[in-house]
Design an enzyme around this catalytic site. Structure first.
Site, short mmCIF file in Angstrom:
data_model
loop_
_atom_site.label_atom_id
_atom_site.label_comp_id
_atom_site.label_asym_id
_atom_site.label_seq_id
_atom_site.Cartn_x
_atom_site.Cartn_y
_atom_site.Cartn_z
N HIS A 96 56.96 24.46 -23.57
CA HIS A 96 56.02 23.67 -22.74
C HIS A 96 55.05 24.54 -21.96
O HIS A 96 54.48 24.10 -20.97
CB HIS A 96 56.81 22.75 -21.80
CG HIS A 96 57.53 21.64 -22.51
ND1 HIS A 96 58.59 20.95 -21.97
CD2 HIS A 96 57.33 21.11 -23.75
CE1 HIS A 96 59.00 20.03 -22.83
NE2 HIS A 96 58.27 20.12 -23.92
N THR B 140 69.31 20.37 -19.16
CA THR B 140 68.19 19.51 -19.57
C THR B 140 68.70 18.08 -19.79
O THR B 140 69.83 17.89 -20.26
CB THR B 140 67.50 20.02 -20.86
OG1 THR B 140 66.51 19.06 -21.26
CG2 THR B 140 68.44 20.28 -22.00
#
Ligand code: BJW
Ligand code: ZN
Length: 249
Positions: A119, A188
């Site tokens: 990301h 996550t």
């Protein structure tokens, strides 16, 4: 904290060569960087659709830029935690690949050698018009969104919603997952795609999937081992175990 590491996992470690760590915001939580979702998450206070997409940036570049300046400041004032450092220590025993969704650069700052950033990276920026890079530059505070010499807006090199992930980082991550012996999913929520699909690749390829998280997630019932707790405590425990097993041989 007492954590139970089953024999099956210990055996698996002794047979493994290639390990992938797939990490998210939770691994940096113990460094003081807020996660995105959940009670303490930043999206409780700031709405992603107002800040984390290209249209929002074009509508109000200064608002979005200042938001990233604020986050950069937090990141620069923090340091990697025992979870990041334990992952570095795994390199003494295995071929390690880190695949991270985090933009905070903490894996690299800790010393991990092979890190794929799915990301982007909050310390990197580029001009939306001429693509000139502005990496690791400290922009002055409270001066609005910077403009490139070509007149285009400079934006953070972060993957916003609706944007494609960097192809090289994503395909290298897929390859690493495919050939991994153990695949750790650390901190996550596994709800953001296509990043979360990397775990499916590892599982389909027969890798032993271990999840480390303080709470159960979307994928917890589909992993080989779920270790409940803080990554900054569990990962160093696993390193201790590896060291004591090596001492026996
Ligand atoms: C601990 C702990 C401790 C705490 N120890 N654990 C509907 C269905 C499916 C997909 C979509 C959909 N609608 C839209 C999509 C696509 C979208 C998506 O996935 N959305 C979902 C949210 C629904 N994806 C995209 O848009 C992606 N691009 C894409 O699909 O391109 C194709 C395309 C192109 C063109 C048109 C259409 C499609 C891009 C996604 C980019 C994500 N970017 C962000 C950053 C935003 C910018 C910013 O940073 O400001 O990346 S979003 C945010 O989420 C960030 C993170 O990397 C990412 C993942 O979050 P993460 O790391 O999992 O954090 P949390 O907070 O969710 O979880 C933390 C965990 O840690 C928790 O589980 C805690 O319990 C745990 N924890 N402390 C261990 N100490
Ligand atoms: Zn430019």
């Amino acid at each position: 904290m007492e954590i139970n590491l089953p024999d099956e996992f210990i055996t698996q470690l002794s047979l493994s060569k290639r390990i992938v760590f797939f990490t998210g915001a939770g691994i940096s939580a113990e460094s003081g960087i807020p996660t995105f979702r959940g009670e303490e998450g930043i999206w409780k206070k700031f709405r992603p659709e107002e800040l984390a997409n290209f249209n929002a940036f074009m509508r109000n570049p200064t608002l979005v830029w200042e938001w990233y300046q604020y986050r950069r400041k937090i990141v620069r004032e923090t340091t990697p935690n025992p979870g990041h450092y334990a992952i570095v220590e795994f390199e003494n025993y295995f071929d390690v690949t880190v695949v991270t969704q985090n933009v905070d650069n903490l894996h690299k700052r800790a010393g991990s050698k092979l890190v794929y950033e799915l990301h982007g990276n909050i310390e990197k920026n580029y001009c939306i018009r001429c693509k000139k890079r502005y990496d690791f530059i400290e922009f002055p505070e409270n001066q609005g969104a910077p403009i490139c010499e070509c007149g285009g807006n400079i934006r953070p090199d972060i993957v916003w919603f609706g944007e494609y992930l960097p192809n090289d980082q994503f395909s290298s991550s897929e390859n690493a997952a495919e050939v991994s012996d153990i695949f750790f999913v650390v901190g996550t929520s596994s709800v953001v795609y296509p990043a979360a699909s990397i775990t499916n690749i590892a599982r389909s390829a027969g890798s032993y999937v271990v999840e480390i998280n303080i709470t159960e997630t979307e994928i917890s019932d589909r992993v080989n081992l779920f270790l409940k707790g803080k990554s900054g405590e569990i990962l160093p425990k696993i390193i201790e175990l590896i060291k004591s097993e090596k001492a026996k041989t």
